[in-house]
Design an enzyme around this catalytic site. Structure first.
Site, PDB file in Angstrom:
ATOM      1  N   TRP A 159      -5.693  -8.033  -5.365  1.00  0.00           N
ATOM      2  CA  TRP A 159      -5.692  -7.293  -4.228  1.00  0.00           C
ATOM      3  C   TRP A 159      -6.969  -6.666  -4.414  1.00  0.00           C
ATOM      4  O   TRP A 159      -7.864  -6.539  -3.369  1.00  0.00           O
ATOM      5  CB  TRP A 159      -4.956  -6.002  -4.241  1.00  0.00           C
ATOM      6  CG  TRP A 159      -3.474  -6.431  -3.866  1.00  0.00           C
ATOM      7  CD1 TRP A 159      -2.513  -6.255  -4.300  1.00  0.00           C
ATOM      8  CD2 TRP A 159      -3.076  -7.141  -2.661  1.00  0.00           C
ATOM      9  NE1 TRP A 159      -0.865  -6.739  -4.028  1.00  0.00           N
ATOM     10  CE2 TRP A 159      -1.639  -6.829  -2.586  1.00  0.00           C
ATOM     11  CE3 TRP A 159      -3.444  -7.396  -1.513  1.00  0.00           C
ATOM     12  CZ2 TRP A 159      -1.194  -7.670  -1.791  1.00  0.00           C
ATOM     13  CZ3 TRP A 159      -3.044  -7.666  -0.356  1.00  0.00           C
ATOM     14  CH2 TRP A 159      -1.964  -8.208  -0.563  1.00  0.00           C
TER      15      TRP A 159
ATOM     16  N   ASP B 256      -7.520   1.626  -4.963  1.00  0.00           N
ATOM     17  CA  ASP B 256      -6.273   0.842  -4.997  1.00  0.00           C
ATOM     18  C   ASP B 256      -4.720   1.526  -5.571  1.00  0.00           C
ATOM     19  O   ASP B 256      -5.285   0.634  -6.382  1.00  0.00           O
ATOM     20  CB  ASP B 256      -6.485   0.104  -4.417  1.00  0.00           C
ATOM     21  CG  ASP B 256      -5.758  -0.686  -3.491  1.00  0.00           C
ATOM     22  OD1 ASP B 256      -4.201  -0.270  -3.755  1.00  0.00           O
ATOM     23  OD2 ASP B 256      -5.948  -2.112  -3.449  1.00  0.00           O
TER      24      ASP B 256
ATOM     25  N   LYS C  77       5.605   0.228  -1.387  1.00  0.00           N
ATOM     26  CA  LYS C  77       5.572   0.030  -2.588  1.00  0.00           C
ATOM     27  C   LYS C  77       6.370   1.411  -3.457  1.00  0.00           C
ATOM     28  O   LYS C  77       7.487   1.420  -4.279  1.00  0.00           O
ATOM     29  CB  LYS C  77       4.407  -0.063  -3.238  1.00  0.00           C
ATOM     30  CG  LYS C  77       3.623  -1.428  -3.537  1.00  0.00           C
ATOM     31  CD  LYS C  77       3.939  -2.131  -1.900  1.00  0.00           C
ATOM     32  CE  LYS C  77       3.115  -3.666  -1.886  1.00  0.00           C
ATOM     33  NZ  LYS C  77       2.022  -3.345  -2.337  1.00  0.00           N
TER      34      LYS C  77
HETATM   35  C1  LIG Z   1       0.542  -4.252  -1.107  1.00  0.00           C
HETATM   36  C2  LIG Z   1      -0.922  -3.956  -1.927  1.00  0.00           C
HETATM   37  C3  LIG Z   1      -1.999  -3.864  -0.867  1.00  0.00           C
HETATM   38  C4  LIG Z   1      -1.368  -4.080   0.836  1.00  0.00           C
HETATM   39  O1  LIG Z   1      -1.078  -3.218   1.263  1.00  0.00           O
HETATM   40  P1  LIG Z   1      -0.631  -3.256   3.378  1.00  0.00           P
HETATM   41  O2  LIG Z   1      -0.631  -1.939   3.051  1.00  0.00           O
HETATM   42  O3  LIG Z   1       0.301  -4.057   2.812  1.00  0.00           O
HETATM   43  O4  LIG Z   1      -2.534  -3.062   3.557  1.00  0.00           O
HETATM   44  C5  LIG Z   1      -2.854  -3.818  -1.328  1.00  0.00           C
HETATM   45  N1  LIG Z   1      -3.259  -3.249  -2.752  1.00  0.00           N
HETATM   46  C6  LIG Z   1      -2.492  -3.373  -3.578  1.00  0.00           C
HETATM   47  C7  LIG Z   1      -2.379  -3.123  -4.653  1.00  0.00           C
HETATM   48  C8  LIG Z   1      -1.157  -3.951  -2.972  1.00  0.00           C
HETATM   49  O5  LIG Z   1      -0.228  -3.474  -4.068  1.00  0.00           O
END
Ligand SMILES: *Cc1c(COP(=O)(O)O)cnc(C)c1O
Length: 379
Positions: free
Chosen positions: A113, A188, A212
């Site tokens: 990511w 993030d 998540k």
């Molecule tokens: C799932 C995830 C993303 C992407 O998220 P979206 O909502 O699908 O854009 C980005 N960073 C991390 C760490 C993730 O687990």
């Protein structure tokens, strides 16, 4: 009969969208025809009416309470997923219409990511990796978290340092914040948001898509220190300017009302069930230990992906000795009501995502299955 009781539910280890607390799902079900006192469902009411105003304000208040967020920070509910944040962060911080045009962004790349976040950021301005664990297939973190690894050297003109506190695919998690010498830290936190208490004052911006660990797909929570983005220019696309959402209390356009409603319920569930994120963290550490202890007990059979110092409490990634055993493990798991355990193709093997809403009984069932499977198949 359709599966309508909790007893018929599987233990779902999906990385995302992922398991939600049963009491939250039950409340959604119970309120689906009529929100109490409203006479219509959450799906049918105005985002500017009194009922939804109370829901979004309560969601924000719950987040502020759980994370002890001060008034210097805005709490925003934005669409576009975490991927839009990959672009919005550099646009607002360093892009030509951002708060610090011409400055740069430094990225710690500890998994898939973070790598994708940087790939988007370089389209906006001068951004670079100041740490990258790609050579070891993203199994570790920079010093001081992993001894012997490089210490990131930040750029003189960096306006922010971006990192991914939990790499969902590799199961690699920072146990604390990297030290940036005063450069605003952008995180993030998509896959471990609300899994423990954070000191928000250490951050310039935190973003997390809800699907998540905090709710359903459709909304991304952004916590941003307002003064860092205040001088971004009106020339930015309106939706991509954090100030738009700060000034409109996330109601510039129609927000994802259902997703925000569920985030309100999930945060209320955390408060009612645990009282604090410290208690949530303790529970998560206990769950993860059940699996990591087993990996440590059987290193020839279950090979963990992450180095021990940076094992994720949320996503436990490991391999078995062969592809055949992996396939047998997955299909046998399904028969035990343990689903969505297949690892991401870039890592292979197994990944068990054990977010806040995964009950300890689910992790115990998985652990017991893993013990039996090993005893049956280890040479
Ligand atoms: C799932 C995830 C993303 C992407 O998220 P979206 O909502 O699908 O854009 C980005 N960073 C991390 C760490 C993730 O687990």
């Amino acid at each position: 009969m359709p599966a309508t009781t909790p007893q018929q539910r599987v233990y779902n280890f999906s990385a995302g969208p992922a398991v939600l607390p049963v009491p939250v799902l039950e409340q959604v079900r119970d309120e689906m025809l009529c929100l109490p006192g409203v006479g219509a469902s959450i799906l049918e009411i105005s985002h500017r009416g009194a009922a939804f105003t109370q829901i979004i304000e309560s969601a924000e208040a719950n987040l502020r309470k759980l994370l002890d967020i001060s008034d210097d920070y805005a709490v925003l509910f934005i669409q576009g997923g975490s991927r839009l944040q990959f672009s919005m962060v550099p646009m607002n911080f360093i892009g030509e219409h951002g708060a610090n045009p011409g400055k740069s962004g430094d990225y710690l790349i500890t998994g898939s990511w973070g790598k994708q976040a940087l790939e988007e950021a370089v389209k906006v301005g001068p951004c670079r990796a100041v740490y990258n664990s790609k050579a070891t297939n993203f199994d570790r973190l920079p010093a001081p978290f992993c001894a012997g690894e490089a210490t990131p050297q930040y750029s003189d003109d960096a306006a922010f340092v971006h990192y991914t506190c939990n790499e969902t695919i590799q199961g690699v998690q920072f146990p604390g914040e990297p030290e940036t010498g005063g450069i605003p830290l952008v995180c993030d936190a998509s896959s471990d948001f609300l899994h423990r208490k954070l000191d928000v004052s250490k951050y310039g911006l935190i973003y997390a898509c809800a699907q998540k660990n905090a709710g359903p797909a459709g909304v991304t929570i952004v916590i941003v220190k307002k003064d860092l983005v205040a001088s971004a220019s009106d020339s930015l696309p309106v939706y991509c300017n954090y100030n738009t959402h700060i000034e409109a209390n996330s109601l510039n356009n129609t927000p994802p009302t259902f997703a925000i409603y569920v985030v309100q319920l999930v945060t209320q569930w955390l408060l009612d069930t645990y009282g604090s994120l410290d208690a949530v963290h303790k529970n998560n550490a206990q769950k993860a230990k059940l699996l990591y202890d087993l990996l440590d007990e059987s290193p020839d059979f279950y090979q963990g992906h992450a180095q021990p110092e940076c094992r994720s409490l949320m996503n436990v990634a490991f391999r078995l000795p062969s592809e055949d055993l992996t396939a047998a493990f997955l299909s046998g798991g399904k028969q035990h009501g343990l689903t969505d355990l297949k690892g991401h193709r870039s890592v292979g093997g197994i990944r068990a995502s054990i977010y806040n809403a995964m009950p300890i009984a689910g992790v115990e069932t998985l652990r017991d299955y893993m013990v039996d499977f090993r005893n049956q198949h280890a040479g």
